[in-house]
Design a protein around this motif. Structure first.
Motif, PDB file in Angstrom:
ATOM      1  N   ASN A 179       0.826  -1.205   0.000  1.00  0.00           N
ATOM      2  CA  ASN A 179       0.000   0.000   0.000  1.00  0.00           C
ATOM      3  C   ASN A 179       0.862   1.258   0.000  1.00  0.00           C
ATOM      4  N   THR A 180       1.874   1.275   0.849  1.00  0.00           N
ATOM      5  CA  THR A 180       2.778   2.431   0.915  1.00  0.00           C
ATOM      6  C   THR A 180       3.511   2.627  -0.407  1.00  0.00           C
ATOM      7  N   GLU A 208       1.115   3.888  -3.205  1.00  0.00           N
ATOM      8  CA  GLU A 208       0.761   5.295  -2.950  1.00  0.00           C
ATOM      9  C   GLU A 208       1.906   6.216  -3.378  1.00  0.00           C
ATOM     10  N   GLN A 209       3.130   5.829  -3.067  1.00  0.00           N
ATOM     11  CA  GLN A 209       4.292   6.634  -3.458  1.00  0.00           C
ATOM     12  C   GLN A 209       4.432   6.700  -4.971  1.00  0.00           C
ATOM     13  N   LEU A 213       2.058   6.406  -7.167  1.00  0.00           N
ATOM     14  CA  LEU A 213       0.958   7.190  -7.747  1.00  0.00           C
ATOM     15  C   LEU A 213       1.227   8.690  -7.688  1.00  0.00           C
ATOM     16  N   LYS A 222      -3.898  -0.613  -6.556  1.00  0.00           N
ATOM     17  CA  LYS A 222      -4.287   0.018  -5.287  1.00  0.00           C
ATOM     18  C   LYS A 222      -5.639  -0.515  -4.817  1.00  0.00           C
ATOM     19  N   LYS A 234     -12.442   3.395  -0.384  1.00  0.00           N
ATOM     20  CA  LYS A 234     -11.228   3.862  -1.066  1.00  0.00           C
ATOM     21  C   LYS A 234     -10.886   2.963  -2.251  1.00  0.00           C
ATOM     22  N   SER A 292     -10.705   4.151  -6.198  1.00  0.00           N
ATOM     23  CA  SER A 292      -9.529   3.930  -7.031  1.00  0.00           C
ATOM     24  C   SER A 292      -9.890   3.198  -8.321  1.00  0.00           C
TER      25      SER A 292
END
Length: 417
Positions: A135-136, A139-140, A142, A155, A175, A179
């Motif tokens: 997930n981290t 997110e980075q 994206l 995601k 969420k 997405s």
């Protein structure tokens, strides 16, 4: 752009593929080599068509050929990683995940900012159970690639898996839905966004919305994965004839589809034709290779039970439990695994009280899982209801039977009641 010759046609197709993958310019490292770029583009196009093993192997061949042309470029390595990840569901999981890790890591070292490399590495982290890290990471990525359909879909999948382990945090589903809706808006002709959106809606208990999203996916790509899910959703809400139609369509397109055969088994099971259910389920498992999803074996054990094959039923429940234990060992356990695990153990006890005794705390443990039903999908809730049924807790069995059937009316037709 003129496409009057074969070279131009190949170039146009390749450019279109990379535009769809979020590239505003062609990858610099591959510009001198159109054959490399063409093979990579064809490979990713094949993976977008379907996750069917034949397509995956065809894509893998493209990526391996591209790697032979340009050994050091990362795009082919990312594609090889993805193909091994998809193949790991139906092959030697440990070996294939190891190969996937090797190629994803090599691709990441060669290219720190490449959307396809990022998507492959995100999938690798999810597939190997490292959900928080996945997930981290996504997110980075994206931040650098906000319009990447592949990353947005990844995601959504990660958030869905996180929900399954969260104990019922519905904001994760919202969420995930956002997405996937964003991905569908960016690439409205790609079936995957709608397919996974259907899974999220299904998990959220929104059956009609799940059917609507998955039906869009089916119109865009009638592969066996989409058709089998449409059959499941139709059966869930009691639309038997449409379910049969989707199963027949899947098997007509691919007679050895383990998904199509699995759904055919399910239809026979609810029709009380347990021998046919067993026959189709065994064919499905044989064609699935080594995928060994515990639900496949659990359903086979159920059919053996009602067909009077107690010994085979007990052995097959044991196989299902071994697969869940494997997931536990990999750190992939979630609440659904706990519900199914308890159900299989209760069924073993029901069939052979002496050989499979139950712990005295079984009632409280089952009730503690049942209280978290908001984090469970319909099949898991149905197993909770059956668990209560088989240990004689009639009030709770009725309560959770009603809850499961409020989501999927077909559960009222289970042969256990």
């Amino acid at each position: 752009l003129s496409v009057s010759n074969k070279h131009s046609q190949q170039l146009v197709h390749t450019i279109n593929t990379f535009i769809e993958k979020g590239f505003s310019t062609l990858p610099n490292e591959a510009l001198p080599s159109l054959p490399y770029l063409k093979l990579v583009g064809e490979g990713f196009s094949l993976l977008d068509e379907s996750n069917d093993l034949n397509k995956v192997k065809q894509a893998q061949s493209k990526f391996l050929l591209a790697k032979d042309i340009e050994e050091t470029f990362p795009l082919a390595k990312a594609g090889i990683c993805l193909s091994y990840l998809y193949e790991s569901w139906s092959g030697d999981e440990k070996l294939l995940l190891s190969r996937a890790s090797e190629h994803c890591e090599e691709a990441k070292i060669k290219s720190k900012k490449n959307v396809l490399v990022a998507a492959a590495n995100g999938f690798l982290l999810r597939r190997t159970g490292r959900l928080a890290e996945a997930n981290t990471y996504v997110e980075q990525q994206l931040i650098h690639f906000p319009n990447s359909v592949d990353l947005l879909i990844e995601k959504g999948n990660i958030l869905l898996e996180l929900f399954r382990k969260s104990g019922g945090n519905e904001s994760l589903l919202e969420k995930a839905k956002h997405s996937l809706q964003q991905a569908a808006k960016l690439e409205p002709t790609l079936w995957k966004s709608y397919f996974f959106l259907g899974l999220v809606e299904w998990t959220h208990g929104h059956q009609r919305a799940a059917v609507e999203a998955t039906s869009i996916a089916a119109k865009l790509s009638s592969n066996d994965l989409v058709l089998s899910n449409m059959a499941t959703l139709s059966l869930c809400i009691g639309d038997i004839e449409p379910a049969k139609g989707y199963v027949h369509q899947a098997l007509l397109k691919q007679p050895n589809s383990y998904l199509g055969l699995e759904k055919m088994s399910m239809l026979h099971y609810y029709s009380r034709d347990f021998q046919s259910a067993i026959d189709y389920r065994l064919k499905s498992i044989a064609n699935a290779g080594e995928s060994s999803v515990h639900e496949m074996w659990g359903a086979l054990a159920d059919a053996y039970h009602f067909n009077g094959d107690t010994g085979l039923s007990l052995q097959t429940y044991e196989k299902a439990l071994q697969i869940i234990d494997r997931e536990y060992a990999r750190g992939n356990q979630n609440l659904s695994h706990k519900a199914f695990r308890l159900y299989y153990q209760i069924k073993q006890h029901k069939l052979d009280v002496k050989k499979y005794p139950l712990n005295e705390s079984i009632h409280s443990y089952l009730f503690s899982i049942a209280q978290q039903h908001n984090a469970l999908d319909s099949p898991a809730i149905a197993r909770i209801a059956l668990g209560f049924h088989y240990i004689g807790e009639k009030v709770y069995a009725h309560e959770y039977r009603q809850l499961a059937s409020s989501r999927c009316p077909i559960y009222l037709q289970l042969p256990d009641w």
